[in-house]
Design an enzyme around this catalytic site. Structure first.
Site, PDB file in Angstrom:
ATOM      1  N   ASN A 115       1.070  -0.972   0.082  1.00 26.60           N
ATOM      2  CA  ASN A 115      -0.406  -0.302   0.130  1.00 26.60           C
ATOM      3  C   ASN A 115       0.815   1.692  -0.002  1.00 26.60           C
ATOM      4  OD1 ASN A 115      -2.209   1.491   0.774  1.00 26.60           O
ATOM      5  ND2 ASN A 115      -1.110   1.589   2.467  1.00 26.60           N
ATOM      6  N   SER A 169      -2.578   3.434  -9.632  1.00 26.95           N
ATOM      7  CA  SER A 169      -3.084   4.705  -9.171  1.00 26.95           C
ATOM      8  C   SER A 169      -3.910   5.021 -10.987  1.00 26.95           C
ATOM      9  CB  SER A 169      -2.648   5.937  -9.157  1.00 26.95           C
ATOM     10  OG  SER A 169      -3.500   7.038  -9.211  1.00 26.95           O
ATOM     11  N   TYR A 183       5.279  10.544 -10.261  1.00 24.34           N
ATOM     12  CA  TYR A 183       3.858   9.315  -9.603  1.00 24.34           C
ATOM     13  C   TYR A 183       3.639   8.693 -10.230  1.00 24.34           C
ATOM     14  CZ  TYR A 183       0.029   8.251  -7.158  1.00 24.34           C
ATOM     15  OH  TYR A 183      -1.104   7.691  -6.695  1.00 24.34           O
ATOM     16  N   ALA A 185       4.449   7.542 -13.833  1.00 23.35           N
ATOM     17  CA  ALA A 185       5.690   6.873 -14.277  1.00 23.35           C
ATOM     18  C   ALA A 185       5.732   5.301 -12.871  1.00 23.35           C
ATOM     19  CB  ALA A 185       6.384   7.200 -14.553  1.00 23.35           C
TER      20      ALA A 185
HETATM   21  N1  LIG Z   1      -5.769   8.576  -1.725  1.00 21.72           N
HETATM   22  C1  LIG Z   1      -5.765   8.661  -3.355  1.00 21.72           C
HETATM   23  O1  LIG Z   1      -6.803   9.115  -3.925  1.00 21.72           O
HETATM   24  C2  LIG Z   1      -5.127   7.460  -3.973  1.00 21.72           C
HETATM   25  C3  LIG Z   1      -5.366   7.520  -4.767  1.00 21.72           C
HETATM   26  C4  LIG Z   1      -4.925   6.225  -6.085  1.00 21.72           C
HETATM   27  C5  LIG Z   1      -4.028   5.869  -5.188  1.00 21.72           C
HETATM   28  N2  LIG Z   1      -3.624   6.109  -3.985  1.00 21.72           N
HETATM   29  C6  LIG Z   1      -2.416   4.455  -3.958  1.00 21.72           C
HETATM   30  O2  LIG Z   1      -3.117   4.669  -2.951  1.00 21.72           O
HETATM   31  C7  LIG Z   1      -2.143   4.261  -0.897  1.00 21.72           C
HETATM   32  C8  LIG Z   1      -2.623   4.534   0.156  1.00 21.72           C
HETATM   33  O3  LIG Z   1      -2.412   5.775  -0.189  1.00 21.72           O
HETATM   34  P1  LIG Z   1      -3.540   6.604   0.954  1.00 21.72           P
HETATM   35  O4  LIG Z   1      -3.790   8.190   0.258  1.00 21.72           O
HETATM   36  O5  LIG Z   1      -3.784   5.836   1.345  1.00 21.72           O
HETATM   37  O6  LIG Z   1      -1.697   6.919   1.992  1.00 21.72           O
HETATM   38  P2  LIG Z   1      -1.717   8.759   2.832  1.00 21.72           P
HETATM   39  O7  LIG Z   1      -0.929   9.939   1.980  1.00 21.72           O
HETATM   40  O8  LIG Z   1      -3.052   8.673   3.711  1.00 21.72           O
HETATM   41  O9  LIG Z   1      -0.507   7.528   3.872  1.00 21.72           O
HETATM   42  C9  LIG Z   1      -0.618   7.105   4.198  1.00 21.72           C
HETATM   43  C10 LIG Z   1       0.675   6.434   5.503  1.00 21.72           C
HETATM   44  O10 LIG Z   1       1.395   6.102   4.798  1.00 21.72           O
HETATM   45  C11 LIG Z   1       2.933   6.171   5.939  1.00 21.72           C
HETATM   46  N3  LIG Z   1       3.605   6.619   4.988  1.00 21.72           N
HETATM   47  C12 LIG Z   1       4.160   7.612   4.316  1.00 21.72           C
HETATM   48  N4  LIG Z   1       5.336   7.626   3.677  1.00 21.72           N
HETATM   49  C13 LIG Z   1       6.042   6.159   4.176  1.00 21.72           C
HETATM   50  C14 LIG Z   1       7.583   5.620   4.359  1.00 21.72           C
HETATM   51  N5  LIG Z   1       8.013   6.517   3.741  1.00 21.72           N
HETATM   52  N6  LIG Z   1       7.851   4.260   5.078  1.00 21.72           N
HETATM   53  C15 LIG Z   1       7.123   4.088   6.104  1.00 21.72           C
HETATM   54  N7  LIG Z   1       5.240   4.550   5.789  1.00 21.72           N
HETATM   55  C16 LIG Z   1       5.323   5.510   5.050  1.00 21.72           C
HETATM   56  C17 LIG Z   1       2.349   7.724   6.026  1.00 21.72           C
HETATM   57  O11 LIG Z   1       2.576   7.530   7.568  1.00 21.72           O
HETATM   58  C18 LIG Z   1       0.505   6.735   6.494  1.00 21.72           C
HETATM   59  O12 LIG Z   1      -0.076   6.772   7.507  1.00 21.72           O
HETATM   60  C19 LIG Z   1      -0.487   4.904  -1.923  1.00 21.72           C
HETATM   61  O13 LIG Z   1      -0.319   4.112  -3.041  1.00 21.72           O
HETATM   62  C20 LIG Z   1      -1.012   5.747  -2.506  1.00 21.72           C
HETATM   63  O14 LIG Z   1      -0.444   6.276  -3.890  1.00 21.72           O
HETATM   64  C21 LIG Z   1      -3.780   7.394  -3.159  1.00 21.72           C
END
Ligand SMILES: NC(=O)c1ccc[n+]([C@@H]2O[C@H](COP(=O)([O-])OP(=O)(O)OC[C@H]3O[C@@H](n4cnc5c(N)ncnc54)[C@H](O)[C@@H]3O)[C@@H](O)[C@H]2O)c1
Length: 281
Positions: A115, A169, A183, A185
């Site tokens: 994730n 994504s 991102y 890529a």
């Molecule tokens: N939220 C969206 O709109 C969205 C859309 C498409 C894809 N995604 C993908 O879904 C996944 C989760 O996204 P989200 O928005 O829930 O995440 P988020 O940005 O809310 O972060 C979730 C957690 O990641 C932790 N984190 C950040 N950098 C870290 C690191 N280097 N090591 C360990 N922990 C770390 C943070 O402390 C946080 O608790 C990601 O891969 C994201 O790219 C999200």
């Protein structure tokens, strides 16, 4: 040490388990051990709760130690036990050591949810992104998944069972209006990696799939969306989504649980567009 994503979460409320529980009474994952990376908040936390609700023994990692403690407490109040470890998904040595430690303590890892990811607020325009921006985003989104997968796949292959769920994504499929080329890529690369891993590890009983959400309304993105887009822009984007809403974290968690379960035992190498029809292929 201050991290570039910390400010994004500075005023975020602690994670909450929402009232509705679509997994109630479902035990598809009983007996499985699941590990979700960077899962103290957002999609990862909702997915962790969903997997626990479906009977899995769940472990989450996150760089933010206070946040994972809060996540475990919130899950506990909802009746779910979630085990935690602090881990920086951008650090190869940390990922190797912590994942090995969890596998040793839990006995095995059956389900890995890669994730960890995000654009880290690096610039949107190609010419504004330097090599440092590229490296950090590639390390978190792509290499973090490579390192965690490398730590679990030999055990999965030896036992003849494994589920790997990667996070792409909509940005990696159709481009993004918010995140930049690094991102997009990285997320395109993880979809390609998913297909190659699925091909290599299928014969050992390991499935590998990739979820590609559009905007998901986490506590973080909900605030950003309202700060960065005018009411007119927000309304226009919604008109472009056939289902006329953005994803909630529970929508994504349901897909994670499906790919993790035996219901998806003949599904591998898939890239799932989870965007309400905003991008179709
Ligand atoms: N939220 C969206 O709109 C969205 C859309 C498409 C894809 N995604 C993908 O879904 C996944 C989760 O996204 P989200 O928005 O829930 O995440 P988020 O940005 O809310 O972060 C979730 C957690 O990641 C932790 N984190 C950040 N950098 C870290 C690191 N280097 N090591 C360990 N922990 C770390 C943070 O402390 C946080 O608790 C990601 O891969 C994201 O790219 C999200």
């Amino acid at each position: 040490m201050a991290h570039d994503t910390d400010s994004l979460h500075a005023n975020a409320p602690p994670p909450q388990v929402r009232e509705s529980d679509p997994a109630r009474g479902c035990s598809r994952l009983r007996g499985r051990v699941a590990l979700l990376t960077a899962a103290a908040r957002g999609i990862g936390f909702a997915s962790a709760v969903r997997l626990a609700a479906e009977g899995a023994q769940v472990w989450i990692t996150d760089r933010d130690g206070a946040a994972i403690d809060q996540a475990a407490q919130a899950a506990g109040r909802a009746g779910h036990t979630i085990h935690t470890r602090t881990m920086d998904s951008s650090n190869a040595a940390d990922v190797a050591a912590v994942v090995a430690d969890i596998a040793a303590e839990a006995g095995r890892i059956d389900i890995l949810v890669n994730n960890a990811g995000g654009s880290l607020h690096t610039p949107y325009r190609f010419m504004d992104e330097d090599d440092g921006h590229w490296q950090r985003v590639m390390d978190l989104n792509l290499m973090g998944a490579v390192w965690a997968s490398r730590a679990v796949l030999p055990g999965m292959a030896a036992r003849g069972f494994g589920r790997v769920v990667n996070f792409g994504s909509k940005a990696g499929r159709f481009g993004s209006l918010i995140a930049g080329p690094n991102y997009a890529a990285a997320k395109g690369a993880i979809a390609a990696l998913t297909r190659q891993m699925a091909q290599e590890f299928g014969p050992q009983g390991v499935t590998v799939n990739c979820i590609c959400p559009g905007v998901v309304m986490t506590d973080r993105t909900r605030g950003l969306w309202e700060q960065r887009r005018s009411a007119e822009e927000r309304a226009r984007v919604l008109q472009e989504i056939p289902l006329r809403r953005h994803a909630e974290v529970e929508d994504v968690a349901a897909a994670v649980a499906f790919f993790a379960s035996d219901d998806a035992s003949f599904v591998t190498g898939v890239t799932l567009d989870l965007n309400g029809g905003q991008g179709m292929a």
